[in-house]
Design a protein around this motif. Structure first.
Motif, PDB file in Angstrom:
ATOM      1  N   ALA A  46       0.842  -1.209   0.000  1.00 47.34           N
ATOM      2  CA  ALA A  46       0.000   0.000   0.000  1.00 47.34           C
ATOM      3  C   ALA A  46       0.869   1.249   0.000  1.00 47.34           C
ATOM      4  O   ALA A  46       0.605   2.217  -0.731  1.00 47.34           O
ATOM      5  N   SER A  47       1.919   1.218   0.799  1.00 46.52           N
ATOM      6  CA  SER A  47       2.801   2.381   0.903  1.00 46.52           C
ATOM      7  C   SER A  47       3.534   2.646  -0.416  1.00 46.52           C
ATOM      8  O   SER A  47       3.660   3.801  -0.852  1.00 46.52           O
ATOM      9  N   LEU A  49       2.531   1.743  -3.463  1.00 44.90           N
ATOM     10  CA  LEU A  49       1.565   2.196  -4.477  1.00 44.90           C
ATOM     11  C   LEU A  49       1.135   3.644  -4.218  1.00 44.90           C
ATOM     12  O   LEU A  49       0.970   4.429  -5.161  1.00 44.90           O
ATOM     13  N   THR A  50       0.981   3.998  -2.949  1.00 43.57           N
ATOM     14  CA  THR A  50       0.606   5.376  -2.621  1.00 43.57           C
ATOM     15  C   THR A  50       1.693   6.347  -3.067  1.00 43.57           C
ATOM     16  O   THR A  50       1.400   7.430  -3.594  1.00 43.57           O
ATOM     17  N   ALA A  53       1.289   6.861  -6.743  1.00 43.44           N
ATOM     18  CA  ALA A  53       0.136   7.721  -7.017  1.00 43.44           C
ATOM     19  C   ALA A  53       0.480   9.185  -6.732  1.00 43.44           C
ATOM     20  O   ALA A  53       0.158  10.079  -7.518  1.00 43.44           O
ATOM     21  N   GLU A  54       1.170   9.415  -5.623  1.00 46.25           N
ATOM     22  CA  GLU A  54       1.526  10.798  -5.267  1.00 46.25           C
ATOM     23  C   GLU A  54       2.460  11.419  -6.307  1.00 46.25           C
ATOM     24  O   GLU A  54       2.299  12.582  -6.687  1.00 46.25           O
TER      25      GLU A  54
ATOM     26  N   ASN B  14      -9.366  -0.574   6.225  1.00 49.28           N
ATOM     27  CA  ASN B  14      -8.276   0.376   5.941  1.00 49.28           C
ATOM     28  C   ASN B  14      -6.903  -0.266   6.075  1.00 49.28           C
ATOM     29  O   ASN B  14      -5.897   0.412   6.153  1.00 49.28           O
ATOM     30  N   ALA B  19      -6.448  -1.970   1.703  1.00 53.51           N
ATOM     31  CA  ALA B  19      -5.699  -0.708   1.658  1.00 53.51           C
ATOM     32  C   ALA B  19      -4.785  -0.676   0.439  1.00 53.51           C
ATOM     33  O   ALA B  19      -4.637   0.363  -0.219  1.00 53.51           O
ATOM     34  N   ALA B  20      -4.170  -1.820   0.134  1.00 52.79           N
ATOM     35  CA  ALA B  20      -3.300  -1.897  -1.049  1.00 52.79           C
ATOM     36  C   ALA B  20      -4.116  -1.688  -2.319  1.00 52.79           C
ATOM     37  O   ALA B  20      -3.688  -1.004  -3.257  1.00 52.79           O
ATOM     38  N   ALA B  23      -5.022   1.912  -2.823  1.00 53.19           N
ATOM     39  CA  ALA B  23      -3.859   2.634  -3.371  1.00 53.19           C
ATOM     40  C   ALA B  23      -3.685   2.317  -4.853  1.00 53.19           C
ATOM     41  O   ALA B  23      -3.336   3.196  -5.655  1.00 53.19           O
ATOM     42  N   ARG B  26      -6.025   4.348  -6.831  1.00 54.65           N
ATOM     43  CA  ARG B  26      -5.517   5.724  -6.947  1.00 54.65           C
ATOM     44  C   ARG B  26      -4.466   5.803  -8.046  1.00 54.65           C
ATOM     45  O   ARG B  26      -4.430   6.769  -8.807  1.00 54.65           O
ATOM     46  N   VAL B  27      -3.630   4.768  -8.171  1.00 54.20           N
ATOM     47  CA  VAL B  27      -2.629   4.719  -9.247  1.00 54.20           C
ATOM     48  C   VAL B  27      -3.309   4.664 -10.619  1.00 54.20           C
ATOM     49  O   VAL B  27      -2.922   5.391 -11.545  1.00 54.20           O
TER      50      VAL B  27
END
Lengths: 206, 206
Positions: A46-47, A49-50, A53-54, B14, B19-20, B23, B26-27
């Motif tokens: 998750a981290s 992929l986030t 995305a950012e 979450n 959560a992954a 994300a 979002r990608v």
């Protein structure tokens, strides 16, 4: 692409955003294969992929700029959820025109498109057929927006097997366009569709 | 979740795979917003996403094991392409049961679901409605597989605005189930659907 079977959909490039989207598609499928009981460290996934995305969000144009850009030019769309190489929701389905005026493509669908156990979701078949009927209209010359779409489900559509999706324009009367299509597994028709389209188009963003 | 509006779809956690997947969603959206002219370094993005996919694939169960696992238990599905928190293709659409026997949910769709400029793809509306009609059948007690689905497109369905998706079972005669539904923007019906379902179910993988 052969001369008597022109490609009617955007061809994915192996570089740029297409390559990133192909990798994103692989992530989407891998997440479904992994599931919640997976040994993979999901917080770390998750981290990561986030962070991607950012990075993308920081460098993206505004939504309005992007909408103008994605509708510029007269070629096929690169962003739609069925054939678009820039859209990870799309399998993607490539479509070619046939000499008889119909169009056709093949695709193999995995876990992201599952409805009943081991089978394609009926709504996903509807999505593929609605789009393919629209491309058949473009190929025939008269196109428009979907007015009515009727889907008949003849037998379950298998995941993990090559499917053929095909469509053809049947008639044009004034602004009314009739178009039909099918999804086949081997020689068996799994889903058939009949669409009534209206020859009108929404303006492109400028 | 309120006592008179029971939740009929899986609630995203979450943590873990949910959560992954959030994300990953979002990608997917950020890639579409970025586009090919983006200043983002796409080769680097592709490489980072491929590394995530490889990590997940290394730790995933076999496909057959995963199919058994994802169909175990009697609750709602977590993996489908409309409501599934584990499926990045799903918006996801949450659905609740109403006291009158109908079901309803709200969702706002972004660029991955675009058809005409700035509007929801007609096939995406079909996907959402097919699934929602199926959940309405579960909620009413008699459910099955889609036999025929007819969609009527009344007006363009906007992206970036809250939509209401609702459905209700209309009748059950023998094994035939009739179900209807709509997608609304504000009070305006954009798409309506009528489905004929057949009360049968495919066996779950074991």
């Amino acid at each position: 692409m052969s001369p008597d079977r022109p490609t009617l959909t955007a061809t994915p490039h192996n570089v740029g955003v297409d390559a990133a989207v192909a990798a994103a598609r692989r992530v989407v499928t891998a997440l479904l294969h992994a599931g919640d009981g997976s040994a993979a460290a999901m917080a770390e996934v998750a981290s990561r992929l986030t962070a991607v995305a950012e990075h993308l969000e920081e460098h993206a144009p505004t939504r309005d700029e992007r909408l103008v850009d994605m509708w510029a030019g007269e070629g096929v769309t690169r962003h739609d959820p069925v054939t678009g190489p820039e859209n990870a929701v799309a399998p993607p389905l490539p479509l070619s025109g046939l000499p008889d005026g119909s169009i056709q493509g093949t695709v193999t669908l995995g876990l992201p498109y599952q409805g009943p156990p081991g089978c394609v979701h009926g709504g996903v078949s509807a999505l593929l057929l609605d789009h393919t009927l629209g491309v058949a209209n473009h190929w025939a010359g008269d196109s428009g927006m979907t007015g009515t779409l009727t889907l008949r489900y003849h037998r379950p559509t298998p995941l993990f097997e090559e499917l053929t999706v095909r469509a053809r324009q049947v008639s044009v009367e004034g602004r009314k366009i009739r178009t039909t299509g099918e999804i086949l597994a081997g020689d068996a028709v799994c889903v058939s569709a009949e669409g009534l389209f209206v020859n009108k188009h929404l303006p492109r963003p400028r």
